[in-house]
Design a protein around this motif. Structure first.
Motif, mmCIF file in Angstrom:
data_model
loop_
_atom_site.group_PDB
_atom_site.id
_atom_site.type_symbol
_atom_site.label_atom_id
_atom_site.label_comp_id
_atom_site.label_asym_id
_atom_site.label_seq_id
_atom_site.Cartn_x
_atom_site.Cartn_y
_atom_site.Cartn_z
ATOM 1 N N ILE A 1 130.896 75.790 106.760
ATOM 2 C CA ILE A 1 130.548 76.278 108.091
ATOM 3 C C ILE A 1 129.383 77.276 108.029
ATOM 4 N N PRO A 2 128.683 77.494 109.138
ATOM 5 C CA PRO A 2 127.710 78.596 109.177
ATOM 6 C C PRO A 2 128.404 79.931 108.910
ATOM 7 N N TYR A 3 127.701 80.862 108.305
ATOM 8 C CA TYR A 3 128.261 82.166 107.924
ATOM 9 C C TYR A 3 129.485 81.996 107.019
ATOM 10 N N ASP A 4 129.395 81.005 106.158
ATOM 11 C CA ASP A 4 130.459 80.657 105.220
ATOM 12 C C ASP A 4 130.559 81.678 104.088
ATOM 13 N N HIS A 5 129.417 82.299 103.770
ATOM 14 C CA HIS A 5 129.337 83.203 102.629
ATOM 15 C C HIS A 5 128.284 84.264 102.917
ATOM 16 N N LEU A 6 128.477 85.431 102.334
ATOM 17 C CA LEU A 6 127.539 86.550 102.448
ATOM 18 C C LEU A 6 127.015 86.911 101.066
ATOM 19 N N ALA A 7 125.699 86.919 100.917
ATOM 20 C CA ALA A 7 125.052 87.329 99.670
ATOM 21 C C ALA A 7 124.036 88.423 99.986
ATOM 22 N N LEU A 8 123.477 89.023 98.942
ATOM 23 C CA LEU A 8 122.591 90.175 99.108
ATOM 24 C C LEU A 8 121.236 89.929 98.439
ATOM 25 N N ARG A 9 120.183 90.261 99.150
ATOM 26 C CA ARG A 9 118.853 90.339 98.562
ATOM 27 C C ARG A 9 118.552 91.821 98.353
ATOM 28 N N VAL A 10 118.253 92.208 97.128
ATOM 29 C CA VAL A 10 118.100 93.627 96.785
ATOM 30 C C VAL A 10 116.745 93.852 96.128
ATOM 31 N N ARG A 11 115.989 94.792 96.676
ATOM 32 C CA ARG A 11 114.709 95.171 96.089
ATOM 33 C C ARG A 11 114.845 96.547 95.445
ATOM 34 N N THR A 12 114.243 96.688 94.273
ATOM 35 C CA THR A 12 114.363 97.917 93.511
ATOM 36 C C THR A 12 113.016 98.633 93.450
ATOM 37 N N VAL A 13 113.046 99.916 93.103
ATOM 38 C CA VAL A 13 111.817 100.715 93.123
ATOM 39 C C VAL A 13 110.846 100.320 92.010
ATOM 40 N N ASP A 14 111.322 99.600 91.008
ATOM 41 C CA ASP A 14 110.425 99.165 89.933
ATOM 42 C C ASP A 14 109.902 97.745 90.154
ATOM 43 N N GLY A 15 109.932 97.306 91.418
ATOM 44 C CA GLY A 15 109.290 96.044 91.771
ATOM 45 C C GLY A 15 110.171 94.820 91.688
ATOM 46 N N GLY A 16 111.447 94.973 91.411
ATOM 47 C CA GLY A 16 112.338 93.828 91.303
ATOM 48 C C GLY A 16 112.796 93.312 92.653
ATOM 49 N N ASP A 17 113.042 92.012 92.726
ATOM 50 C CA ASP A 17 113.572 91.347 93.915
ATOM 51 C C ASP A 17 114.713 90.457 93.435
ATOM 52 N N TRP A 18 115.951 90.760 93.839
ATOM 53 C CA TRP A 18 117.132 90.197 93.189
ATOM 54 C C TRP A 18 118.108 89.589 94.182
ATOM 55 N N LEU A 19 118.819 88.560 93.729
ATOM 56 C CA LEU A 19 119.960 88.009 94.447
ATOM 57 C C LEU A 19 121.217 88.587 93.806
ATOM 58 N N ALA A 20 121.907 89.451 94.532
ATOM 59 C CA ALA A 20 123.138 90.065 94.040
ATOM 60 C C ALA A 20 124.317 89.451 94.767
ATOM 61 N N ASP A 21 125.388 89.172 94.035
ATOM 62 C CA ASP A 21 126.559 88.527 94.634
ATOM 63 C C ASP A 21 127.800 88.886 93.822
ATOM 64 N N VAL A 22 128.592 89.828 94.314
ATOM 65 C CA VAL A 22 129.837 90.219 93.647
ATOM 66 C C VAL A 22 131.047 89.647 94.373
ATOM 67 N N GLY A 23 130.826 88.632 95.236
ATOM 68 C CA GLY A 23 131.912 88.112 96.051
ATOM 69 C C GLY A 23 132.015 86.605 96.063
ATOM 70 N N PHE A 24 131.681 85.946 94.950
ATOM 71 C CA PHE A 24 131.755 84.478 94.907
ATOM 72 C C PHE A 24 132.706 83.987 93.823
ATOM 73 N N GLY A 25 133.614 84.826 93.373
ATOM 74 C CA GLY A 25 134.495 84.384 92.300
ATOM 75 C C GLY A 25 133.708 84.218 91.012
ATOM 76 N N ALA A 26 133.874 83.069 90.360
ATOM 77 C CA ALA A 26 133.154 82.804 89.110
ATOM 78 C C ALA A 26 131.686 82.574 89.424
ATOM 79 N N ASN A 27 130.851 83.527 89.067
ATOM 80 C CA ASN A 27 129.439 83.474 89.407
ATOM 81 C C ASN A 27 128.660 84.228 88.337
ATOM 82 N N SER A 28 127.411 84.525 88.590
ATOM 83 C CA SER A 28 126.602 85.240 87.605
ATOM 84 C C SER A 28 127.121 86.661 87.431
#
Length: 272
Positions: A104-131
């Motif tokens: 369904i739409p809005y099935d999952h929530l993930a995060l795009r996180v930018r850091t002060v040292d120029g990083g652009d990251w996909l963070a996800d602590v809510g998908f069970g077995a994941n990275s």
């Protein structure tokens, strides 16, 4: 999130207040979160209301030392990161199911996180077995992680993308979810949270799960009365728990949660 709440959240993770919101800090917090705060859907089967508001999530995850599912875990982790100075965008995704159909739409929530040292990251602590660590948001090649081999791929309209810029996230060659890049607010996910908490078609209403990453890189999972301990090498030890006392002891000793009773399937909904 005030200073006292921020400090309490960091204590829950066993983390110190970082000096700067860098990529290394994000990686450390991401892994600590996966090891400390379990992915669990127990509220649904304990008849507890699930409310996607920061104060309520803090009370549950920090005050009661509980876990939650994606909307709760990533919603609150995103608030923590904002309080620490990270640039965070909430993203909506649809999870791949059987035969690679999308949820369904809005099935999952993930995060795009930018850091002060120029990083652009996909963070996800809510998908069970994941990275175990955040993935590089703009990288389109394979990314090796203790949780598997991941890839973030662009999806065009001709492939079913809702707009140019949609992204598919793969783990070990299998699609996990399709993510939009448009910024969202936590309140946008209330309907998805309600559906997953109440619908007979949701896998969360059909199962009991509590799971976290183990210190050695494996995983500890309690599914109903079945305890599965998986090593980093993939070896599995499965134990069937016979009594309520054994089940409650596993929640307490393996997940740090004090439950008043054993959650049971079909006992009610925690939907809002």
């Amino acid at each position: 999130m005030d200073t006292a709440e921020l400090d309490a959240y960091l204590r829950r993770l066993g983390a110190e207040q970082p000096a700067r919101p860098t990529a290394d800090v994000l990686r450390e917090l991401h892994l600590r979160h996966l090891r400390t705060v379990p992915f669990e859907n127990l509220s649904i089967h304990l008849g507890e209301e699930i409310v996607l508001e920061e104060k309520r999530l803090l009370a549950k995850v920090v005050g009661e030392c509980r876990g939650g599912f994606c909307f709760e875990l990533n919603g609150l982790f995103g608030a923590l990161l904002v309080a620490l100075g990270f640039d965070v965008t909430l993203l909506a995704a649809r999870v791949y199911g059987d035969e690679e159909s999308l949820g369904i739409p809005y099935d999952h929530l993930a995060l795009r996180v930018r850091t002060v040292d120029g990083g652009d990251w996909l963070a996800d602590v809510g998908f069970g077995a994941n990275s175990h660590y955040p993935l590089e948001f703009g990288e389109r090649g394979e990314q090796t992680d203790p949780g598997g081999t991941f890839r973030v791929a662009e999806v065009g309209r001709e492939s079913g993308g809702r707009e140019f810029g949609d992204l598919d996230v793969f783990r070990d060659g299998k699609p996990q979810y399709r993510m939009e890049v448009r910024p969202r607010a936590l309140g946008d996910f209330v309907a998805g949270s309600w559906w997953h908490s109440t619908s007979p078609a949701s896998h969360f209403t059909q199962s009991l799960v509590c799971s976290r990453v183990a210190e050695g890189g494996g995983r500890i999972t309690l599914s109903g009365r079945t305890l599965t301990v998986t090593s980093a090498d993939g070896d599995r030890e499965v134990t069937e728990l016979a009594t309520d006392g054994e089940v409650l002891a596993v929640y307490r000793e393996r997940f740090g949660m004090e439950l008043g009773r054993v959650p049971e399937m079909g006992e009610g909904s925690g939907g809002r």
